[in-house]
Write an enzyme that holds these catalytic residues in place. Structure first.
Site, mmCIF file in Angstrom:
data_model
loop_
_atom_site.group_PDB
_atom_site.id
_atom_site.type_symbol
_atom_site.label_atom_id
_atom_site.label_comp_id
_atom_site.label_asym_id
_atom_site.label_seq_id
_atom_site.Cartn_x
_atom_site.Cartn_y
_atom_site.Cartn_z
ATOM 1 N N ASP A 13 0.811 -1.222 0.000
ATOM 2 C CA ASP A 13 0.000 0.000 0.000
ATOM 3 C C ASP A 13 0.841 1.268 0.000
ATOM 4 O OD1 ASP A 13 -2.229 -1.642 0.103
ATOM 5 O OD2 ASP A 13 -2.279 -1.629 2.286
ATOM 6 N N LYS A 16 1.763 2.186 -5.147
ATOM 7 C CA LYS A 16 2.292 1.662 -6.417
ATOM 8 C C LYS A 16 1.366 1.979 -7.590
ATOM 9 C CE LYS A 16 2.313 -2.367 -4.390
ATOM 10 N NZ LYS A 16 2.068 -2.007 -2.973
ATOM 11 N N GLY A 40 -4.642 -4.110 -3.823
ATOM 12 C CA GLY A 40 -5.625 -3.074 -4.113
ATOM 13 C C GLY A 40 -4.820 -1.841 -4.482
ATOM 14 N N HIS A 41 -4.765 -1.531 -5.757
ATOM 15 C CA HIS A 41 -3.941 -0.420 -6.235
ATOM 16 C C HIS A 41 -4.846 0.737 -6.645
ATOM 17 C CE1 HIS A 41 -0.374 -3.309 -7.236
ATOM 18 N NE2 HIS A 41 -0.738 -3.312 -5.969
ATOM 19 N N GLN A 221 1.949 -5.976 -3.272
ATOM 20 C CA GLN A 221 2.408 -6.092 -1.879
ATOM 21 C C GLN A 221 3.698 -5.286 -1.699
ATOM 22 O OE1 GLN A 221 1.353 -9.454 -3.461
ATOM 23 N NE2 GLN A 221 -0.527 -8.429 -2.959
HETATM 24 P P1 GDP Z 1 -0.780 0.419 -3.561
HETATM 25 O O1 GDP Z 1 -1.388 -0.863 -3.113
HETATM 26 O O2 GDP Z 1 0.702 0.459 -3.333
HETATM 27 O O3 GDP Z 1 -1.135 0.787 -4.975
HETATM 28 O O4 GDP Z 1 -1.378 1.538 -2.600
HETATM 29 P P2 GDP Z 1 -2.939 1.691 -2.152
HETATM 30 O O5 GDP Z 1 -3.712 2.188 -3.302
HETATM 31 O O6 GDP Z 1 -3.417 0.456 -1.489
HETATM 32 O O7 GDP Z 1 -2.791 2.753 -0.992
HETATM 33 C C1 GDP Z 1 -2.290 4.019 -1.208
HETATM 34 C C2 GDP Z 1 -3.377 5.041 -0.800
HETATM 35 O O8 GDP Z 1 -2.783 6.303 -0.675
HETATM 36 C C3 GDP Z 1 -4.453 5.193 -1.840
HETATM 37 O O9 GDP Z 1 -5.665 5.501 -1.183
HETATM 38 C C4 GDP Z 1 -3.983 6.360 -2.678
HETATM 39 O O10 GDP Z 1 -5.022 7.062 -3.303
HETATM 40 C C5 GDP Z 1 -3.327 7.215 -1.619
HETATM 41 N N1 GDP Z 1 -2.190 8.025 -2.060
HETATM 42 C C6 GDP Z 1 -1.231 7.736 -2.977
HETATM 43 N N2 GDP Z 1 -0.290 8.702 -2.993
HETATM 44 C C7 GDP Z 1 -0.660 9.611 -2.079
HETATM 45 C C8 GDP Z 1 -0.088 10.833 -1.612
HETATM 46 O O11 GDP Z 1 0.997 11.257 -2.035
HETATM 47 N N3 GDP Z 1 -0.751 11.505 -0.628
HETATM 48 C C9 GDP Z 1 -1.923 11.062 -0.111
HETATM 49 N N4 GDP Z 1 -2.498 11.781 0.840
HETATM 50 N N5 GDP Z 1 -2.504 9.916 -0.530
HETATM 51 C C10 GDP Z 1 -1.871 9.196 -1.480
HETATM 52 P P1 IMO Z 2 -0.936 -4.105 -2.294
HETATM 53 O O1 IMO Z 2 -0.465 -4.652 -3.618
HETATM 54 C C1 IMO Z 2 -0.939 -4.567 2.053
HETATM 55 C C2 IMO Z 2 -1.011 -8.682 3.585
HETATM 56 C C3 IMO Z 2 -2.240 -9.172 4.302
HETATM 57 C C4 IMO Z 2 -1.623 -10.175 5.255
HETATM 58 C C5 IMO Z 2 -0.507 -10.783 4.410
HETATM 59 C C6 IMO Z 2 -0.893 -12.108 3.745
HETATM 60 O O2 IMO Z 2 -2.230 -3.390 -2.359
HETATM 61 O O3 IMO Z 2 0.159 -3.331 -1.643
HETATM 62 P P2 IMO Z 2 -2.469 -12.735 1.689
HETATM 63 O O4 IMO Z 2 -3.912 -12.483 1.439
HETATM 64 O O5 IMO Z 2 -1.549 -12.170 0.658
HETATM 65 O O6 IMO Z 2 -2.157 -14.178 1.939
HETATM 66 O O7 IMO Z 2 -2.146 -11.973 3.071
HETATM 67 O O8 IMO Z 2 -0.196 -9.839 3.428
HETATM 68 N N1 IMO Z 2 -1.255 -8.138 2.223
HETATM 69 C C7 IMO Z 2 -1.184 -6.840 1.908
HETATM 70 N N2 IMO Z 2 -0.980 -5.753 2.696
HETATM 71 N N3 IMO Z 2 -1.063 -4.428 0.716
HETATM 72 C C8 IMO Z 2 -1.244 -5.512 -0.078
HETATM 73 O O9 IMO Z 2 -1.237 -5.433 -1.418
HETATM 74 C C9 IMO Z 2 -1.342 -6.779 0.515
HETATM 75 N N4 IMO Z 2 -1.544 -8.027 0.032
HETATM 76 C C10 IMO Z 2 -1.467 -8.842 1.091
HETATM 77 O O10 IMO Z 2 -2.881 -8.110 4.993
HETATM 78 O O11 IMO Z 2 -1.002 -9.497 6.327
HETATM 79 MG MG MG Z 3 -2.899 -1.542 -1.831
#
Ligand code: GDP
Ligand code: IMO
Ligand code: MG
Length: 422
Positions: A13, A16, A40-41, A221
């Site tokens: 998270d 990416k 979840g991107h 991840q």
């Molecule tokens: P990913 O899994 O690495 O793609 O990241 P996620 O989407 O799960 O989580 C990142 C969260 O931070 C999302 O809700 C994005 O919209 C938000 N986000 C990304 N970059 C920024 C930033 O620079 N500032 C803030 N406030 N939110 C951001």
């Molecule tokens: P993105 O790509 C954050 C965590 C789960 C759990 C562990 C194992 O959005 O960054 P799994 O379902 O993969 O067997 O769970 O990994 N986990 C993540 N945490 N971002 C993710 O993906 C994750 N995908 C799995 O919360 O601790």
């Molecule tokens: Mg994510």
């Protein structure tokens, strides 16, 4: 020819999805190499927000080709829901999304097994996303898996064998379930998948490279969740590190150019497992509130803490990171003091490396820097950066030994500042 990799350096998270979308105009192909719908991107642009689970984050920029590689595990039912939602919002996918025939399928019974195994673990549970990731990779490695290509021939028999085996295990765990609805949606997903180009993506990608095209590999991840190098056993079931791009797409290590390592200006973790810099006070709550730190897949509250440079250095090392990207800087805009963990204290002794067992009583040792106390969300160039923010960047670069190329100051595509272009 160019093949770059973008991956998370913390516990996932990091942002990416946003950055892959921002970088996509510079590439011909975007490819996911591991993980599945546990990811979840999130992407935001033109007032819209999208969360991608299995589809690469290059899908919104022009007519770039997006590939789901062999290292990914795919749930046809979730894939169908994700793809249909995108198509309904006007983003046509069929010509622009190729799927490796060698990617493994997540069966409905894999999802049940994931939940059942977690229940058996009780307090020691990993806190998985419940998407069947572990059981699917387990079947892949134990040579019992079903691959995307199998839906084209001999599918019914393979499915029946796998399902019967899974049901036997579920029975032995006394796990009660009703598969009817899930199986129906899943079978519809399988039919839906057949409309897509199911390809030998390793050939496709290597041909592209030979033709001089460029590929961006999108990690899911983060390094601290890697099956080998993460905080085992509280990890996911795939290699999230750079090497995963080689096995997850069929490209040789010497094809890799830049390795973009992405991290938050602080740190989060969702699910169970060690997190040395975790905060249990109002500072942590403030990070969670301002950063909207709730899982994009499960909605779970993410645990928050200060940046951990010991863990980050380790991630930079195992991935061979060449360029750093710092996200969510704006979340720290109102913190008087910024802390950064530069070492751990273990049994009274200070260590500056990531130990074998981070479950041990690790106490973070912090460096403190003055906060910038300035709203950064509307900034467009680094000339506008406050002095204290520049000092934070310089400190991180010195500690990590790699330059920070991009700084993100908000969730929108536009809230991205490139510090240098080479
Ligand atoms: P990913 O899994 O690495 O793609 O990241 P996620 O989407 O799960 O989580 C990142 C969260 O931070 C999302 O809700 C994005 O919209 C938000 N986000 C990304 N970059 C920024 C930033 O620079 N500032 C803030 N406030 N939110 C951001
Ligand atoms: P993105 O790509 C954050 C965590 C789960 C759990 C562990 C194992 O959005 O960054 P799994 O379902 O993969 O067997 O769970 O990994 N986990 C993540 N945490 N971002 C993710 O993906 C994750 N995908 C799995 O919360 O601790
Ligand atoms: Mg994510």
């Amino acid at each position: 020819m160019k093949l770059d990799v973008l991956l998370g350096l913390q516990w996932g998270d990091e942002g990416k999805g946003k950055v892959v979308d921002v970088l996509t105009p510079g590439y011909d192909v975007i490819a996911r190499f591991q993980g599945g719908p546990n990811a979840g991107h999130t992407l935001e642009f033109e007032g819209q927000k999208y969360v991608l689970r299995s589809i690469p984050s290059g899908i919104f920029q022009g007519d770039k080709l997006n590939i789901i590689g062999n290292g990914v595990v795919l749930d046809p039912a979730l894939f169908k829901a994700e793809a249909e939602a995108l198509e309904a919002s006007g983003h046509l996918l069929k010509e622009r999304l190729h799927i490796s025939k060698k990617a493994h399928l997540i069966l409905p019974t894999h999802r049940l097994l994931d939940v059942a195994y977690e229940a058996v673990k009780g307090d020691a549970k990993v806190g998985t996303t419940g998407k069947g990731i572990g059981p699917t990779y387990t079947d892949k490695v134990s040579r019992n898996g079903i691959r995307v290509g199998d839906i084209l021939h001999g599918f019914e028999r393979k499915y029946a064998v796998a399902k019967a085996r899974h049901e036997q295990i579920l029975k032995s765990l006394n796990y009660e379930y009703d598969l009817t609805e899930q199986e129906k949606a899943w079978m519809e997903g399988v039919e839906y998948l057949k409309q897509f180009f199911l390809v030998d993506s390793e050939h496709e990608i290597n041909n592209f490279l030979r033709e001089g095209k460029s590929v961006l590999c999108e990690g899911a991840q983060g390094t601290m969740l890697d099956i080998d190098f993460g905080s085992y056993p509280f990890v996911t079931s795939s290699n999230t590190v750079c090497a995963g791009a080689c096995t997850g797409l069929g490209v040789a290590p010497n094809r890799i150019g830049e390795v973009y390592g992405i991290f938050k200006a602080y740190c989060t973790r969702v699910g169970a497992g060690p997190f040395p810099t975790e905060l249990f006070d109002e500072t942590g709550d403030k990070m969670c509130t301002l950063g909207h730190e709730f899982g994009s897949v499960t909605g779970r509250k993410r645990r928050c803490g200060w940046i951990d440079l010991v863990a980050l250095k380790y991630s930079v090392m195992v991935n061979g990171v060449t360029k750093l990207i710092m996200m969510k800087s704006d979340v720290l805009d109102t913190f008087q003091t910024i802390k950064a963990c530069v070492a751990y204290r273990l049994n009274g002794e200070e260590i500056d490396y990531f130990p074998y067992d981070i479950e041990e009583n690790l106490e973070p040792v912090y460096a403190e820097l003055p906060g910038w106390m300035t709203d950064m969300t509307k900034m467009k160039s680094e000339d506008e950066f406050p002095e204290e923010f520049n000092a934070y960047l310089t400190f991180l670069e010195e500690q990590l030994g790699v330059k920070i190329k991009i700084v993100s100051v908000g969730p929108d595509r536009e809230q991205t500042i490139e510090r240098y272009t080479e």
